[in-house]
Design a protein around this motif. Sequence first.
Motif, PDB file in Angstrom:
ATOM      1  N   ILE A   7      87.283  76.745   5.658  1.00  0.00           N
ATOM      2  CA  ILE A   7      87.241  75.336   5.247  1.00  0.00           C
ATOM      3  C   ILE A   7      88.469  74.614   5.791  1.00  0.00           C
ATOM      4  O   ILE A   7      89.595  75.082   5.596  1.00  0.00           O
ATOM      5  CB  ILE A   7      87.198  75.219   3.705  1.00  0.00           C
ATOM      6  N   HIS A   8      88.230  73.503   6.471  1.00  0.00           N
ATOM      7  CA  HIS A   8      89.338  72.627   6.848  1.00  0.00           C
ATOM      8  C   HIS A   8      89.922  72.037   5.572  1.00  0.00           C
ATOM      9  O   HIS A   8      89.212  71.368   4.817  1.00  0.00           O
ATOM     10  CB  HIS A   8      88.826  71.469   7.710  1.00  0.00           C
ATOM     11  N   ALA A   9      91.185  72.280   5.324  1.00  0.00           N
ATOM     12  CA  ALA A   9      91.785  71.760   4.087  1.00  0.00           C
ATOM     13  C   ALA A   9      93.283  71.573   4.276  1.00  0.00           C
ATOM     14  O   ALA A   9      93.948  72.375   4.924  1.00  0.00           O
ATOM     15  CB  ALA A   9      91.519  72.715   2.926  1.00  0.00           C
ATOM     16  N   GLY A  10      93.790  70.516   3.674  1.00  0.00           N
ATOM     17  CA  GLY A  10      95.232  70.271   3.708  1.00  0.00           C
ATOM     18  C   GLY A  10      95.753  69.859   5.062  1.00  0.00           C
ATOM     19  O   GLY A  10      96.952  69.955   5.324  1.00  0.00           O
ATOM     20  N   GLU A  11      94.877  69.356   5.909  1.00  0.00           N
ATOM     21  CA  GLU A  11      95.325  68.974   7.251  1.00  0.00           C
ATOM     22  C   GLU A  11      96.280  67.786   7.202  1.00  0.00           C
ATOM     23  O   GLU A  11      97.233  67.728   7.956  1.00  0.00           O
ATOM     24  CB  GLU A  11      94.115  68.653   8.135  1.00  0.00           C
ATOM     25  N   THR A  12      95.999  66.862   6.309  1.00  0.00           N
ATOM     26  CA  THR A  12      96.805  65.643   6.283  1.00  0.00           C
ATOM     27  C   THR A  12      97.687  65.550   5.041  1.00  0.00           C
ATOM     28  O   THR A  12      98.063  64.461   4.625  1.00  0.00           O
ATOM     29  CB  THR A  12      95.901  64.397   6.366  1.00  0.00           C
ATOM     30  N   GLY A  31      91.286  76.041   7.572  1.00  0.00           N
ATOM     31  CA  GLY A  31      91.542  75.314   8.813  1.00  0.00           C
ATOM     32  C   GLY A  31      92.713  74.369   8.626  1.00  0.00           C
ATOM     33  O   GLY A  31      92.740  73.602   7.662  1.00  0.00           O
ATOM     34  N   HIS A  32      93.670  74.460   9.484  1.00  0.00           N
ATOM     35  CA  HIS A  32      94.910  73.660   9.492  1.00  0.00           C
ATOM     36  C   HIS A  32      95.860  74.046   8.360  1.00  0.00           C
ATOM     37  O   HIS A  32      96.910  74.606   8.618  1.00  0.00           O
ATOM     38  CB  HIS A  32      94.624  72.158   9.466  1.00  0.00           C
ATOM     39  N   GLY A  33      95.531  73.712   7.123  1.00  0.00           N
ATOM     40  CA  GLY A  33      96.380  74.091   5.989  1.00  0.00           C
ATOM     41  C   GLY A  33      97.799  73.563   6.080  1.00  0.00           C
ATOM     42  O   GLY A  33      98.720  74.132   5.489  1.00  0.00           O
ATOM     43  N   SER A  88      92.607  76.554  18.843  1.00  0.00           N
ATOM     44  CA  SER A  88      92.566  75.245  19.488  1.00  0.00           C
ATOM     45  C   SER A  88      91.523  74.441  18.729  1.00  0.00           C
ATOM     46  O   SER A  88      90.378  74.837  18.636  1.00  0.00           O
ATOM     47  CB  SER A  88      92.194  75.370  20.961  1.00  0.00           C
ATOM     48  N   ASP A  89      91.947  73.363  18.134  1.00  0.00           N
ATOM     49  CA  ASP A  89      91.066  72.629  17.233  1.00  0.00           C
ATOM     50  C   ASP A  89      89.903  71.985  17.960  1.00  0.00           C
ATOM     51  O   ASP A  89      88.780  72.010  17.495  1.00  0.00           O
ATOM     52  CB  ASP A  89      91.893  71.563  16.511  1.00  0.00           C
ATOM     53  N   ASN A  90      90.185  71.391  19.090  1.00  0.00           N
ATOM     54  CA  ASN A  90      89.151  70.587  19.735  1.00  0.00           C
ATOM     55  C   ASN A  90      89.392  70.489  21.234  1.00  0.00           C
ATOM     56  O   ASN A  90      89.768  69.426  21.738  1.00  0.00           O
ATOM     57  CB  ASN A  90      89.165  69.189  19.105  1.00  0.00           C
TER      58      ASN A  90
HETATM   59 ZN    ZN Z   1      90.248  70.303  12.888  1.00  0.00          ZN
END
Ligand code: ZN
Length: 133
Positions: A7-12, A31-33, A88-90
């Motif tokens: 799960i993408h979470a805490g990216e921002t 994801g990211h965290g 690599s995210d994108n």
């Molecule tokens: Zn992402």
Amino acid sequence: MNLGITIHAGETGNINNILVAINQFGADRIGHGTAAMNCIDTMDLLRTRDIAVEVCPISNRRTNSIKEDDAYTFHKFMEHNVPFILCSDNPAIHKLSLVDDYRVFLYETQDLSFILNQFTLQKKYSFINPNPA
Ligand SMILES: [Zn+2]
């Protein structure tokens, strides 16, 4: 269905999204965290549950989730033994590949042994069953 959950979470910066991802949705990877690097309790949770963070250095700078003058998350994660893998995210949007994320990591840490161990870590935290029926 016994599938791994990422799960993408805490990216921002919202630490609560990471806690919800883990405690309510059973995330096996985050994801990211990015927000976790500011909370020792969350880094402890990731370490004790062996939940890997998908760290995306180039994306984190380009989306400004890590500001230009701030240190990358992997410094804190290494200090607190938080499991993480470089991702690599994108690549299509950034027009860069995983190799470029490795390059950023290596430039920042000079830690070649971590890079050489990435394949082992990536296999460990992948959702591939090493012993299929
Ligand atoms: Zn992402």
